[in-house]
Write a protein that holds these residues in place. Structure first.
Motif, PDB file in Angstrom:
ATOM      1  N   ASP A 192      26.958  37.679  41.021  1.00  0.00           N
ATOM      2  CA  ASP A 192      26.412  38.930  41.329  1.00  0.00           C
ATOM      3  C   ASP A 192      26.939  39.653  40.211  1.00  0.00           C
ATOM      4  OD1 ASP A 192      25.823  41.377  42.234  1.00  0.00           O
ATOM      5  OD2 ASP A 192      27.078  41.114  44.032  1.00  0.00           O
ATOM      6  N   ALA A 194      27.265  42.619  40.311  1.00  0.00           N
ATOM      7  CA  ALA A 194      28.340  43.678  40.927  1.00  0.00           C
ATOM      8  C   ALA A 194      29.843  43.252  40.762  1.00  0.00           C
ATOM      9  CB  ALA A 194      27.836  44.047  42.265  1.00  0.00           C
ATOM     10  N   LEU A 195      30.259  41.902  40.860  1.00  0.00           N
ATOM     11  CA  LEU A 195      31.385  41.364  40.880  1.00  0.00           C
ATOM     12  C   LEU A 195      32.162  41.850  39.717  1.00  0.00           C
ATOM     13  CD1 LEU A 195      30.804  37.663  42.040  1.00  0.00           C
ATOM     14  CD2 LEU A 195      31.680  39.710  43.419  1.00  0.00           C
ATOM     15  N   ALA A 198      32.911  45.611  39.875  1.00  0.00           N
ATOM     16  CA  ALA A 198      34.022  45.789  40.807  1.00  0.00           C
ATOM     17  C   ALA A 198      35.146  45.385  40.055  1.00  0.00           C
ATOM     18  CB  ALA A 198      33.873  44.787  42.247  1.00  0.00           C
ATOM     19  N   LEU A 202      38.153  47.898  39.442  1.00  0.00           N
ATOM     20  CA  LEU A 202      39.489  47.980  39.945  1.00  0.00           C
ATOM     21  C   LEU A 202      40.603  47.841  38.642  1.00  0.00           C
ATOM     22  CD1 LEU A 202      38.837  45.295  42.631  1.00  0.00           C
ATOM     23  CD2 LEU A 202      39.568  47.454  42.865  1.00  0.00           C
ATOM     24  N   GLY A 203      40.479  47.908  37.714  1.00  0.00           N
ATOM     25  CA  GLY A 203      41.121  47.979  36.519  1.00  0.00           C
ATOM     26  C   GLY A 203      41.345  46.833  35.706  1.00  0.00           C
ATOM     27  N   LEU A 217      34.074  31.214  38.595  1.00  0.00           N
ATOM     28  CA  LEU A 217      32.691  31.242  39.341  1.00  0.00           C
ATOM     29  C   LEU A 217      31.785  30.144  38.646  1.00  0.00           C
ATOM     30  CD1 LEU A 217      32.212  34.572  40.813  1.00  0.00           C
ATOM     31  CD2 LEU A 217      32.906  32.687  41.811  1.00  0.00           C
TER      32      LEU A 217
ATOM     33  N   ALA B  89      30.511  43.281  47.151  1.00  0.00           N
ATOM     34  CA  ALA B  89      31.137  42.742  45.782  1.00  0.00           C
ATOM     35  C   ALA B  89      32.555  41.985  45.946  1.00  0.00           C
ATOM     36  CB  ALA B  89      31.081  43.617  44.829  1.00  0.00           C
ATOM     37  N   LEU B  90      32.873  41.406  46.973  1.00  0.00           N
ATOM     38  CA  LEU B  90      34.003  40.588  47.128  1.00  0.00           C
ATOM     39  C   LEU B  90      34.093  39.501  46.376  1.00  0.00           C
ATOM     40  CD1 LEU B  90      34.495  40.939  50.944  1.00  0.00           C
ATOM     41  CD2 LEU B  90      35.601  42.498  49.293  1.00  0.00           C
ATOM     42  N   PHE B  91      35.272  39.095  45.680  1.00  0.00           N
ATOM     43  CA  PHE B  91      35.142  38.037  44.847  1.00  0.00           C
ATOM     44  C   PHE B  91      35.179  36.700  45.534  1.00  0.00           C
ATOM     45  CE2 PHE B  91      37.807  41.231  42.481  1.00  0.00           C
ATOM     46  CZ  PHE B  91      36.764  41.476  41.781  1.00  0.00           C
ATOM     47  N   PRO B  92      34.219  35.816  45.790  1.00  0.00           N
ATOM     48  CA  PRO B  92      34.067  34.808  46.696  1.00  0.00           C
ATOM     49  C   PRO B  92      35.074  33.675  46.621  1.00  0.00           C
ATOM     50  CG  PRO B  92      32.181  34.751  44.846  1.00  0.00           C
ATOM     51  CD  PRO B  92      33.037  35.928  44.883  1.00  0.00           C
ATOM     52  N   HIS B  93      35.609  33.537  45.191  1.00  0.00           N
ATOM     53  CA  HIS B  93      36.451  32.667  45.074  1.00  0.00           C
ATOM     54  C   HIS B  93      38.075  32.885  45.330  1.00  0.00           C
ATOM     55  CE1 HIS B  93      36.448  35.006  41.430  1.00  0.00           C
ATOM     56  NE2 HIS B  93      37.373  34.343  40.991  1.00  0.00           N
ATOM     57  N   MET B  94      38.151  34.125  45.898  1.00  0.00           N
ATOM     58  CA  MET B  94      39.521  34.426  45.953  1.00  0.00           C
ATOM     59  C   MET B  94      39.746  34.798  47.602  1.00  0.00           C
ATOM     60  SD  MET B  94      40.259  37.110  43.040  1.00  0.00           S
ATOM     61  CE  MET B  94      39.939  37.011  41.346  1.00  0.00           C
ATOM     62  N   PHE B 102      43.881  42.138  43.876  1.00  0.00           N
ATOM     63  CA  PHE B 102      43.421  42.242  42.426  1.00  0.00           C
ATOM     64  C   PHE B 102      43.338  43.340  41.503  1.00  0.00           C
ATOM     65  CE2 PHE B 102      40.031  42.308  39.313  1.00  0.00           C
ATOM     66  CZ  PHE B 102      40.042  41.145  38.660  1.00  0.00           C
ATOM     67  N   GLY B 103      43.378  44.756  42.168  1.00  0.00           N
ATOM     68  CA  GLY B 103      43.446  45.745  41.547  1.00  0.00           C
ATOM     69  C   GLY B 103      45.108  46.060  41.073  1.00  0.00           C
ATOM     70  N   ARG B 150      40.229  47.010  49.578  1.00  0.00           N
ATOM     71  CA  ARG B 150      40.526  46.601  48.142  1.00  0.00           C
ATOM     72  C   ARG B 150      40.201  48.124  47.234  1.00  0.00           C
ATOM     73  NH1 ARG B 150      36.282  42.539  45.214  1.00  0.00           N
ATOM     74  NH2 ARG B 150      34.953  44.579  45.448  1.00  0.00           N
TER      75      ARG B 150
END
Lengths: 296, 361
Positions: A192, A194-195, A198, A202-203, A217, B89-94, B102-103, B150
């Motif tokens: 996605d 959007a990942l 995001a 988040l920096g 991924l 948009a959550l990171f699926p592998h975390m 993460f931030g 998040r």
């Protein structure tokens, strides 16, 4: 329902038995036979007419001599190591070229993507042998590449690429690139977008986002691509034979030599079985990875 | 609020995608500690505006200032603005904790501080003990809360929320609205919510902007926008309403009289001063219409016949076909002793002129 289901399952099972397990058993049996100048060039040859006593006699004549030869002769060891080394380098090069390629494909406008995938596999529409012969024409001292570089004034004497390891690497990378690009493309295309947005939000710098999000991924695709290139590349025969020099040592060639020049079928079979054993290691790793993925 | 410097200032921002204009010289101020809603139908430019604020897109023209600093060309990872994505948009592998942290990892904070702040956030969104779960092991509501945590953990000056409730079912949406409002109050962060759902904006926002075709049609408190819409589009988008098309025939203090195409003469409040004969539309909310017996004769009303009657959430809703041909929607609370009318009944529909709005646009 049930008999039909069994039948459906029986077809691939029969296929595997007839074209994989049975030939494997034959090769395994030949590898423990003794070489002979005869037709067939090994003994013992089992027959239904032998009876129990004859079978026992012949079984006792089986030997591990061929394996002893494979393990004691440095030539084989060198060939294995050289094959693994060349295959590893070629696989890494394929990854380095294939990843940006697959990445660019997933970033292309949606309506182009199918066409790009088709282009990636387009080389398969021409015979593999013809494509490798074409590389001879390109790479040889008076070939297209040298001609182009000379007339551009970039070099003053022809490069000797043909009949070197470099030529073999070029051939392998070229031939197996689609096997790297396709699984990578599939893995990257699923992501996605959007990942990454995001991650940036988040920096994370673009490079950080690539390492922390895109790569992990895409790992199943990377892993599949590495195996799909590495495994056939180790046993590759045609490419080193046509593009490599006399000093390019690869196990596929040693195998060919044993079979067709020395006519030592047991030794050749032993070489093949040992090669298979070596390649089972990455295959098992691959299987484990897939089980893990399914569990996740 | 107007006396203060705004936290976010958007100055004449434009953005086009090829032939399509998404934003047209749009200006907007958002104050510190404000819960602001960008409301509009899909394609109105509200998502583009939010992505410009986050830095995920660059404007063709105009400036974006945060705390008086021009951030127009600052890449997203350097902006003190965070966003909650519509898909989360959550990171699926975390794990959940890794997602929230993460931030902070990007800020190279000490591991201990990260752990503390992640734990605080898990508490804020009522997810204690779920830090080791993977996103795919969570329910939709939990995922939404992880996404919120998040985005909030970095203590942004401004939090953007893209359709934060769209993926939740109705009941959960209702609860989550109040959780978001509480989170906004508790953190003191300015929230900018993008939504196409006017109920969400009305419930949560201190102020809202109604967008249409790349421009802001109206900015105000939910009540202002509801009671005094400036255009037909705003009146129709925010809440239900009845429209009567007509022309201005008389002037009155604070309003006009309108002759509708269907032959009604309606008095309505009007903020503008249209010339006689100007085409206007009169908007009357369903709850500002009253039903009475047919004998009753009032100005600002019309006789008609009930075509449908629905009871919902303590309110009775009627559809009435007026004799002039208009179909109107009337809504009244059910109280003991209220007369009720069934399908086919003859009624008189009346309205108070102070509740009707004549709209030029």
């Amino acid at each position: 329902m049930r008999p039909l289901r069994r039948l459906v399952l029986a077809i691939p099972a029969l296929w595997l038995f007839a074209f994989f397990l049975a030939p494997f058993a034959l090769v395994a049996k030949i590898s423990v036979s003794r070489p002979l100048v005869a037709q067939p060039p090994y003994e013992p040859v089992f027959s239904l007419a032998d009876g129990w006593q004859g079978l026992w006699d012949k079984l006792s004549r089986l030997t591990l001599d061929a394996y002893a030869l494979v393990f004691s002769d440095d030539l084989y060891l060198d060939a294995y190591l050289s094959s693994l080394r060349l295959a590893a380098i070629a696989t890494l090069l394929t990854l380095l070229i294939g990843f940006p390629l697959a990445h660019a494909m997933t970033r292309a406008p949606r309506q182009w993507r199918t066409a790009l995938v088709l282009l990636a596999i387009a080389p398969f529409w021409t015979s593999f042998l013809i494509r490798i012969y074409a590389w001879i024409m390109i790479l040889k001292d008076e070939g297209l590449l040298n001609h182009a570089l000379l007339s551009l004034g970039l070099i003053h004497a022809p490069l000797s690429i043909f009949a070197t390891e470099a030529a073999v690497l070029i051939g392998i990378v070229y031939s197996y690139l689609p096997f790297m690009v396709l699984p990578l493309y599939t893995a990257l295309e699923k992501q996605d977008p959007a990942l990454l947005e995001a991650a940036a939000d988040l920096g994370a710098t673009p490079l950080r986002a690539f390492w922390r999000i895109t790569c992990p991924l895409a790992w199943p695709g990377i892993f599949a691509g590495l195996l799909l290139v590495f495994i056939p590349a180790v046993g590759e025969f045609v490419i080193p034979d046509l593009l490599g020099g006399s000093d390019t040592l690869m196990i596929g060639r040693s195998l060919w030599n044993e079979f067709f020049e020395n006519r030592d079928w047991p030794a050749a079979s032993a070489v093949a079985i040992v090669l298979l054993a070596i390649l089972i290691v990455p295959l098992v790793l691959h299987e484990r990875q897939q089980v893990k993925e399914r569990a996740a | 609020m107007d006396a203060q410097k705004p936290l976010l200032r958007i100055e004449r921002v434009s953005k086009s995608y090829g032939e399509v204009t998404a934003l047209r010289e749009l200006s907007l101020d958002i104050a510190a500690n404000e819960f602001f809603a960008l409301l509009g139908p899909s394609g109105c430019g509200k998502t583009t505006l939010m992505r410009l604020i986050a830095g995920l897109e660059k404007p063709d023209a105009g400036r974006i200032l945060l705390d008086s600093v021009d951030i127009t060309h600052l890449p997203p990872h350097l902006r003190p603005v965070n966003m909650m994505f519509q898909s989360y948009a959550l990171f699926p592998h975390m794990s959940v904790a890794k997602n929230i942290g993460f931030g902070l990892v990007q800020e190279n904070l000490p591991r201990k501080e990260i752990a503390t702040r992640v734990a605080d956030m898990l508490g804020l969104v009522q997810m204690e003990g779920l830090g080791e779960r993977r996103p795919d092991q969570l329910s939709g509501g939990q995922r939404q809360r992880v996404a919120l945590a998040r985005a909030l953990v970095k203590r942004p000056k401004l939090l953007l929320l893209d359709e934060p409730l769209a993926a939740l079912d109705r009941k959960l949406r209702h609860e989550t609205q109040f959780q978001l409002m509480a989170a906004q109050r508790d953190t003191g962060t300015s929230f900018v919510v993008v939504t196409h759902d006017q109920d969400e904006a009305m419930v949560m926002a201190h102020r809202m902007a109604v967008m249409h075709a790349g421009v802001i049609e109206q900015i105000g408190t939910p009540r202002q926008v509801y009671e005094e819409p400036v255009s037909r589009h705003v009146a129709g988008f925010v809440g239900e309403t009845n429209f009567f098309d007509g022309r201005v025939t008389h002037f009155m203090p604070g309003g006009v009289e309108v002759q509708t195409h269907s032959g009604l003469a309606l008095e309505a409040g009007c903020r503008e001063h249209p010339a006689l004969g100007t085409r206007v539309v009169v908007s009357i909310r369903p709850e500002n219409l009253r039903l009475g017996p047919p004998s009753q004769l009032v100005t600002n009303g019309a006789p008609g016949e009930i075509t449908d009657h629905v009871f919902r959430e303590g309110m009775s809703s009627w559809r009435v076909r007026l004799d002039g041909g208009d179909i109107v929607h009337v809504r009244q609370p059910i109280a003991a002793g209220t007369a009720t009318y069934d399908r086919g009944a003859r009624v008189f529909v009346a309205f108070a002129p102070e509740c009707a709005r004549a709209l030029v646009r």
